[in-house]
Design a protein around this motif. Structure first.
Motif, PDB file in Angstrom:
ATOM      1  N   LYS A  55       0.855  -1.195   0.000  1.00  0.00           N
ATOM      2  CA  LYS A  55       0.000   0.000   0.000  1.00  0.00           C
ATOM      3  C   LYS A  55       0.883   1.234   0.000  1.00  0.00           C
ATOM      4  CE  LYS A  55      -3.158  -1.815   3.102  1.00  0.00           C
ATOM      5  NZ  LYS A  55      -3.582  -1.654   4.481  1.00  0.00           N
ATOM      6  N   GLY A  56       0.306   2.356  -0.380  1.00  0.00           N
ATOM      7  CA  GLY A  56       1.029   3.619  -0.324  1.00  0.00           C
ATOM      8  C   GLY A  56       1.774   3.922  -1.610  1.00  0.00           C
ATOM      9  N   SER A  57       2.415   5.104  -1.658  1.00  0.00           N
ATOM     10  CA  SER A  57       3.123   5.491  -2.866  1.00  0.00           C
ATOM     11  C   SER A  57       4.484   6.091  -2.542  1.00  0.00           C
ATOM     12  CB  SER A  57       2.323   6.517  -3.681  1.00  0.00           C
ATOM     13  OG  SER A  57       1.060   6.742  -3.128  1.00  0.00           O
ATOM     14  N   ILE A  58       5.370   6.016  -3.520  1.00  0.00           N
ATOM     15  CA  ILE A  58       6.687   6.633  -3.390  1.00  0.00           C
ATOM     16  C   ILE A  58       6.896   7.541  -4.605  1.00  0.00           C
ATOM     17  CG2 ILE A  58       9.170   6.205  -3.297  1.00  0.00           C
ATOM     18  CD1 ILE A  58       8.517   3.491  -2.002  1.00  0.00           C
ATOM     19  N   PHE A  59       7.345   8.755  -4.346  1.00  0.00           N
ATOM     20  CA  PHE A  59       7.593   9.709  -5.423  1.00  0.00           C
ATOM     21  C   PHE A  59       9.069  10.055  -5.473  1.00  0.00           C
ATOM     22  CE2 PHE A  59       3.310  10.255  -3.925  1.00  0.00           C
ATOM     23  CZ  PHE A  59       2.556  10.449  -5.068  1.00  0.00           C
ATOM     24  N   ILE A  60       9.597  10.175  -6.664  1.00  0.00           N
ATOM     25  CA  ILE A  60      10.959  10.694  -6.823  1.00  0.00           C
ATOM     26  C   ILE A  60      10.872  11.888  -7.748  1.00  0.00           C
ATOM     27  CG2 ILE A  60      13.238  10.242  -7.788  1.00  0.00           C
ATOM     28  CD1 ILE A  60      13.053   7.441  -6.669  1.00  0.00           C
ATOM     29  N   ASP A  61      11.303  13.036  -7.276  1.00  0.00           N
ATOM     30  CA  ASP A  61      11.156  14.289  -8.018  1.00  0.00           C
ATOM     31  C   ASP A  61       9.725  14.478  -8.507  1.00  0.00           C
ATOM     32  OD1 ASP A  61      13.783  15.041  -7.686  1.00  0.00           O
ATOM     33  OD2 ASP A  61      14.445  13.959  -9.487  1.00  0.00           O
ATOM     34  N   GLY A  62       8.769  14.135  -7.679  1.00  0.00           N
ATOM     35  CA  GLY A  62       7.369  14.355  -8.029  1.00  0.00           C
ATOM     36  C   GLY A  62       6.744  13.265  -8.891  1.00  0.00           C
ATOM     37  N   ASP A  63       7.564  12.368  -9.465  1.00  0.00           N
ATOM     38  CA  ASP A  63       7.000  11.274 -10.268  1.00  0.00           C
ATOM     39  C   ASP A  63       6.722  10.075  -9.381  1.00  0.00           C
ATOM     40  OD1 ASP A  63       7.341  12.765 -12.591  1.00  0.00           O
ATOM     41  OD2 ASP A  63       9.425  12.064 -12.801  1.00  0.00           O
ATOM     42  N   GLU A  64       5.518   9.535  -9.527  1.00  0.00           N
ATOM     43  CA  GLU A  64       5.191   8.381  -8.697  1.00  0.00           C
ATOM     44  C   GLU A  64       5.820   7.127  -9.286  1.00  0.00           C
ATOM     45  OE1 GLU A  64       1.049   7.493  -7.958  1.00  0.00           O
ATOM     46  OE2 GLU A  64       1.626   5.717  -6.823  1.00  0.00           O
ATOM     47  N   ILE A  65       6.798   6.554  -8.577  1.00  0.00           N
ATOM     48  CA  ILE A  65       7.459   5.360  -9.106  1.00  0.00           C
ATOM     49  C   ILE A  65       6.654   4.101  -8.806  1.00  0.00           C
ATOM     50  CG2 ILE A  65       9.744   6.390  -8.884  1.00  0.00           C
ATOM     51  CD1 ILE A  65      10.198   4.528  -6.470  1.00  0.00           C
ATOM     52  N   THR A  66       5.716   4.199  -7.881  1.00  0.00           N
ATOM     53  CA  THR A  66       4.885   3.035  -7.562  1.00  0.00           C
ATOM     54  C   THR A  66       3.660   2.959  -8.470  1.00  0.00           C
ATOM     55  OG1 THR A  66       4.052   4.410  -5.767  1.00  0.00           O
ATOM     56  CG2 THR A  66       5.558   2.649  -5.170  1.00  0.00           C
ATOM     57  N   ALA A  67       3.537   3.901  -9.414  1.00  0.00           N
ATOM     58  CA  ALA A  67       2.417   3.851 -10.354  1.00  0.00           C
ATOM     59  C   ALA A  67       2.551   2.609 -11.227  1.00  0.00           C
ATOM     60  CB  ALA A  67       2.400   5.111 -11.220  1.00  0.00           C
ATOM     61  N   PRO A  68       1.422   1.998 -11.591  1.00  0.00           N
ATOM     62  CA  PRO A  68       1.487   0.737 -12.345  1.00  0.00           C
ATOM     63  C   PRO A  68       2.253   0.854 -13.654  1.00  0.00           C
ATOM     64  CG  PRO A  68      -0.771   1.231 -11.654  1.00  0.00           C
ATOM     65  CD  PRO A  68       0.050   2.427 -11.308  1.00  0.00           C
ATOM     66  N   LYS A  69       2.210   2.033 -14.309  1.00  0.00           N
ATOM     67  CA  LYS A  69       2.870   2.098 -15.607  1.00  0.00           C
ATOM     68  C   LYS A  69       4.213   2.833 -15.544  1.00  0.00           C
ATOM     69  CE  LYS A  69       0.148   6.070 -17.337  1.00  0.00           C
ATOM     70  NZ  LYS A  69      -0.257   6.597 -16.053  1.00  0.00           N
ATOM     71  N   ALA A  70       4.770   2.954 -14.346  1.00  0.00           N
ATOM     72  CA  ALA A  70       6.073   3.601 -14.201  1.00  0.00           C
ATOM     73  C   ALA A  70       7.152   2.751 -14.879  1.00  0.00           C
ATOM     74  CB  ALA A  70       6.401   3.784 -12.724  1.00  0.00           C
ATOM     75  N   ASP A  71       8.149   3.415 -15.470  1.00  0.00           N
ATOM     76  CA  ASP A  71       9.234   2.714 -16.148  1.00  0.00           C
ATOM     77  C   ASP A  71      10.294   2.312 -15.110  1.00  0.00           C
ATOM     78  OD1 ASP A  71      11.300   1.778 -17.655  1.00  0.00           O
ATOM     79  OD2 ASP A  71      11.308   3.453 -19.075  1.00  0.00           O
ATOM     80  N   VAL A  72      10.145   1.092 -14.614  1.00  0.00           N
ATOM     81  CA  VAL A  72      10.980   0.631 -13.498  1.00  0.00           C
ATOM     82  C   VAL A  72      12.475   0.683 -13.839  1.00  0.00           C
ATOM     83  CG1 VAL A  72      11.468  -1.318 -11.981  1.00  0.00           C
ATOM     84  CG2 VAL A  72       9.115  -0.840 -12.661  1.00  0.00           C
ATOM     85  N   MET A  73      12.818   0.278 -15.075  1.00  0.00           N
ATOM     86  CA  MET A  73      14.232   0.244 -15.465  1.00  0.00           C
ATOM     87  C   MET A  73      14.849   1.647 -15.436  1.00  0.00           C
ATOM     88  SD  MET A  73      14.969  -2.805 -15.867  1.00  0.00           S
ATOM     89  CE  MET A  73      13.800  -4.101 -15.521  1.00  0.00           C
ATOM     90  N   LYS A  74      14.103   2.613 -15.962  1.00  0.00           N
ATOM     91  CA  LYS A  74      14.580   4.000 -15.987  1.00  0.00           C
ATOM     92  C   LYS A  74      14.772   4.525 -14.564  1.00  0.00           C
ATOM     93  CE  LYS A  74      15.420   6.391 -19.771  1.00  0.00           C
ATOM     94  NZ  LYS A  74      15.858   5.182 -20.444  1.00  0.00           N
ATOM     95  N   ILE A  75      13.810   4.206 -13.701  1.00  0.00           N
ATOM     96  CA  ILE A  75      13.880   4.675 -12.315  1.00  0.00           C
ATOM     97  C   ILE A  75      15.120   4.105 -11.626  1.00  0.00           C
ATOM     98  CG2 ILE A  75      12.753   4.526 -10.060  1.00  0.00           C
ATOM     99  CD1 ILE A  75      10.069   4.350 -11.793  1.00  0.00           C
ATOM    100  N   ARG A  76      15.349   2.807 -11.843  1.00  0.00           N
ATOM    101  CA  ARG A  76      16.475   2.158 -11.165  1.00  0.00           C
ATOM    102  C   ARG A  76      17.814   2.711 -11.631  1.00  0.00           C
ATOM    103  NH1 ARG A  76      13.986  -3.753 -11.616  1.00  0.00           N
ATOM    104  NH2 ARG A  76      12.784  -3.818  -9.678  1.00  0.00           N
ATOM    105  N   GLN A  77      17.853   3.198 -12.881  1.00  0.00           N
ATOM    106  CA  GLN A  77      19.114   3.763 -13.364  1.00  0.00           C
ATOM    107  C   GLN A  77      19.498   5.018 -12.596  1.00  0.00           C
ATOM    108  OE1 GLN A  77      19.213   4.186 -17.678  1.00  0.00           O
ATOM    109  NE2 GLN A  77      18.045   2.307 -17.887  1.00  0.00           N
ATOM    110  N   LYS A  78      18.495   5.673 -12.017  1.00  0.00           N
ATOM    111  CA  LYS A  78      18.778   6.903 -11.266  1.00  0.00           C
ATOM    112  C   LYS A  78      19.188   6.615  -9.825  1.00  0.00           C
ATOM    113  CE  LYS A  78      14.977   9.436 -12.068  1.00  0.00           C
ATOM    114  NZ  LYS A  78      14.147  10.658 -11.963  1.00  0.00           N
ATOM    115  N   ILE A  79      18.974   5.360  -9.400  1.00  0.00           N
ATOM    116  CA  ILE A  79      19.203   5.009  -7.997  1.00  0.00           C
ATOM    117  C   ILE A  79      20.263   3.921  -7.900  1.00  0.00           C
ATOM    118  CG2 ILE A  79      18.087   4.244  -5.876  1.00  0.00           C
ATOM    119  CD1 ILE A  79      15.403   4.973  -7.194  1.00  0.00           C
ATOM    120  N   GLY A  80      21.365   4.234  -7.238  1.00  0.00           N
ATOM    121  CA  GLY A  80      22.388   3.213  -7.027  1.00  0.00           C
ATOM    122  C   GLY A  80      22.084   2.442  -5.756  1.00  0.00           C
TER     123      GLY A  80
END
Lengths: 240, 218
Positions: A55-80
Motif C-alpha cells: 500500500k502507499g506510494s513513493i515519489f521521486i522528483d514528483g514522479d510516482e514510481i509506484t504507479a502501475p505504468k512507471a518505467d521501473v528500469m529507468k527509475i532504477r538507473q537513477k538510484i544506485g
C-alpha cells in the motif's frame, strides 16, 4: 526528492512495514536504524522497487514510481544500490563490472565508460585492481568496487543496505571513508546501518524503525542524546 | 580365433561412419542446447500456459524410450505430414528434441542456483531482464553446469548409435554391414567400440580445457 507516503508492505500474512511516511531531500544523508527484523532493509528496497509496496506510494522528483505504468528500469538507473554482500559480477573483471551497465544499459561509449570507471576506481583507492576478478579482492575492496559500480551509472540517489555488516572489523573503516566522501560531495543517501558512530557523524537525520513502524525521526545530535520514544532509548542503551 | 587380416580392407568403411556419428552428435548437442535453453527460460518465466507445455514436453520426452522416438519420427512423419524425412534429418531432429528436454532441466537448475543477489544487483543497475539473463545469469549458470552438459554430450554421442536402427550409416551401422559381409562379429564391433571410446576421451579432454578457462575468474 524522495517522498514516501503511507507505505505498507506485507509478505503474505507477515506485515513488515506499517504506514511509513517520510521525505528525503536532495543532498540529504539519512541513516535508517533499528533492531533486526524492524523492516529497515525492506523500506530501502522499496525505494528502488526491489520490493513493491503493498500500500502507499513513493515519489521521486514528483514522479510516482509506484504507479502501475512507471518505467521501473529507468527509475532504477537513477538510484544506485550497495548490498551487504556486494554482489559483484564474479565472471567479469573489476573494470568490466564498472563499465557493463553504463555501456549496455545507458549506451555510453566504451572509451567514455572506461575513463569514468578508472576515475571512480582512483576515487575509491583501487586503481591497481582494474583488471583483476572480484574473487581476488578482500571484503572491503569488494564493497568499494560495488560502490564505484553504482556510481558509474551516475545515480542521483544512493541506497546502502548494511554495507559494512559482512566485513571484517579492520575493513569497515575504508568503506565508511568512501561513503563519507560521497556524503561530503552532496550525494543524496539512504543508509541502513548498525554503525552508530558513523550515523551520528555523517547523517543529517536518523530514522528509527521498530516493528515495521517509523517510531522516531530526528537529527543525530537530538536522537542520540535525548531520544523521545521509550523504544529508541532501550535500543540505544544496548547499542552504545 | 581372431582374424584381423580379414577386417583390414573394411576399416576405412567403418571409419567413414565417424563423420555421420559426429555430425549427428554435434548438431544435436548445439540445437538441443539452444532448444533446452529456451525451454529452461520458459520454465522459470511467469507465462502459465507455456510453462505447463514445457513441463509436459519434458515429461513425455523423458518418459518414453529414445529408440521409440526415433522410429516414430522417422516412420510417422511421412504418414502424418506427408514430408519424406531423410534418415539424417530424423536422427538430428529426434536427438535435438530429446536432449533439449534433458538439457532444459539442467539449465533450469543452473539458473536457479545463481545467487539471488546477482539478479538484484543487475536489477538495481537497471539492466533489462533479457540482458540480465544473457550477460549476468546464464554465464554463471553455464559455468556451474558445464560438467553436466559434458555428460549429456557424451551420452548423446554414444546413444547416437541408435540411428543404425533406421539405417543411417554411422559407425555402428557400418560395423553392422561389415559383420554381414564377412560374417565375423568380434573384429568390426571391437573397432567400432574403440572409435566411440576414443571420441569420448577426446571430448572429455576438450571439456577439461574449457572448464579451466571458465574457472580463471575464481
Amino acid at each position: 526528492m524522495i517522498k514516501i507516503q503511507n507505505v505498507s508492505k506485507s509478505f503474505g500474512s507477515l506485515d513488515v512495514l506499517h504506514d511509513i511516511s517520510t521525505e528525503i531531500g536532495r543532498g540529504d544523508v539519512v541513516a535508517i536504524i533499528g533492531p533486526s527484523g524492524s523492516g529497515k532493509s525492506t523500506l530501502l528496497r522499496c525505494i528502488n522497487l526491489l520490493e513493491t509496496p503493498t500500500k502507499g506510494s513513493i515519489f521521486i522528483d514528483g514522479d510516482e514510481i509506484t504507479a502501475p505504468k512507471a518505467d521501473v528500469m529507468k527509475i532504477r538507473q537513477k538510484i544506485g544500490m550497495v548490498f551487504q554482500h556486494f554482489y559483484l559480477f564474479p565472471h567479469m573483471t573489476v573494470l568490466d563490472n564498472l563499465t557493463y551497465a553504463p555501456v549496455k544499459v545507458k549506451g555510453v561509449s566504451k572509451e567514455a565508460a572506461e575513463a569514468k570507471a578508472r576515475d571512480l576506481l582512483a576515487r575509491v583507492g583501487l586503481s591497481d585492481k582494474a583488471d583483476v576478478f572480484p574473487a581476488r579482492l578482500s571484503g572491503g575492496q569488494k564493497q568499494r568496487v560495488a560502490i564505484a559500480r553504482s556510481l558509474a551509472m551516475e545515480p542521483e540517489i544512493m541506497l546502502f543496505d548494511e554495507p559494512t555488516s559482512a566485513l571484517d572489523p579492520e575493513m569497515v573503516k575504508e568503506v565508511l571513508e568512501v561513503m563519507k566522501g560521497l556524503a561530503d560531495s552532496g550525494m543524496t543517501m539512504a543508509i541502513v546501518t548498525h554503525e552508530m558512530n558513523f550515523a551520528r557523524e555523517v547523517a543529517d537525520r536518523i530514522c528509527f524503525l521498530d516493528g515495521g513502524r517509523l517510531v522516531e525521526e530526528a537529527p543525530p545530535a537530538e536522537f542520540f542524546t535525548s531520544p523521545r520514544s521509550e523504544r529508541a532509548k532501550q535500543f540505544l542503551e544496548k547499542m552504545l | 580365433m581372431f582374424d584381423f587380416a580379414q577386417i583390414v580392407p573394411y576399416i576405412p568403411f567403418i571409419l567413414n561412419g565417424i563423420k555421420v556419428t559426429l555430425q549427428v552428435t554435434l548438431l544435436s548437442v548445439v540445437l538441443g542446447f539452444i532448444w533446452g535453453s529456451i525451454l529452461a527460460l520458459i520454465k522459470i518465466s511467469n507465462i502459465r500456459i507455456l510453462k505447463w507445455l514445457a513441463v509436459a514436453y519434458t515429461s513425455v520426452f523423458r518418459g518414453t524410450p529414445l529408440i521409440l522416438q526415433l522410429t516414430f519420427i522417422y516412420f510417422a512423419t511421412p504418414q502424418i505430414f506427408g514430408y519424406n524425412i531423410s534418415k539424417f534429418e530424423a536422427a538430428v531432429l529426434t536427438f535435438t528434441l530429446n536432449s533439449g528436454a534433458y538439457i532444459s532441466e539442467t539449465i533450469r537448475a543452473g539458473i536457479l542456483a545463481v545467487d539471488k543477489g546477482q539478479w538484484e544487483a543487475a536489477k538495481a543497475l537497471g539492466v533489462p531482464y533479457r540482458q540480465m539473463m544473457i550477460d549476468i545469469i546464464l554465464p554463471q549458470a553455464l559455468k556451474n553446469i558445464l560438467p553436466a552438459l559434458v555428460n549429456e554430450t557424451i551420452a548423446l554421442l554414444k546413444e547416437s548409435a541408435l540411428v543404425s536402427t533406421i539405417g543411417l550409416a554411422d559407425i555402428m551401422q557400418n560395423a553392422n554391414i561389415v559383420k554381414g559381409t564377412i560374417f565375423r562379429y568380434f573384429e568390426p564391433y571391437l573397432i567400432a567400440g574403440a572409435l566411440y571410446y576414443v571420441m569420448v576421451m577426446l571430448l572429455t579432454w576438450l571439456a577439461h580445457g574449457l572448464e579451466r578457462r571458465l574457472r580463471r575468474s575464481d
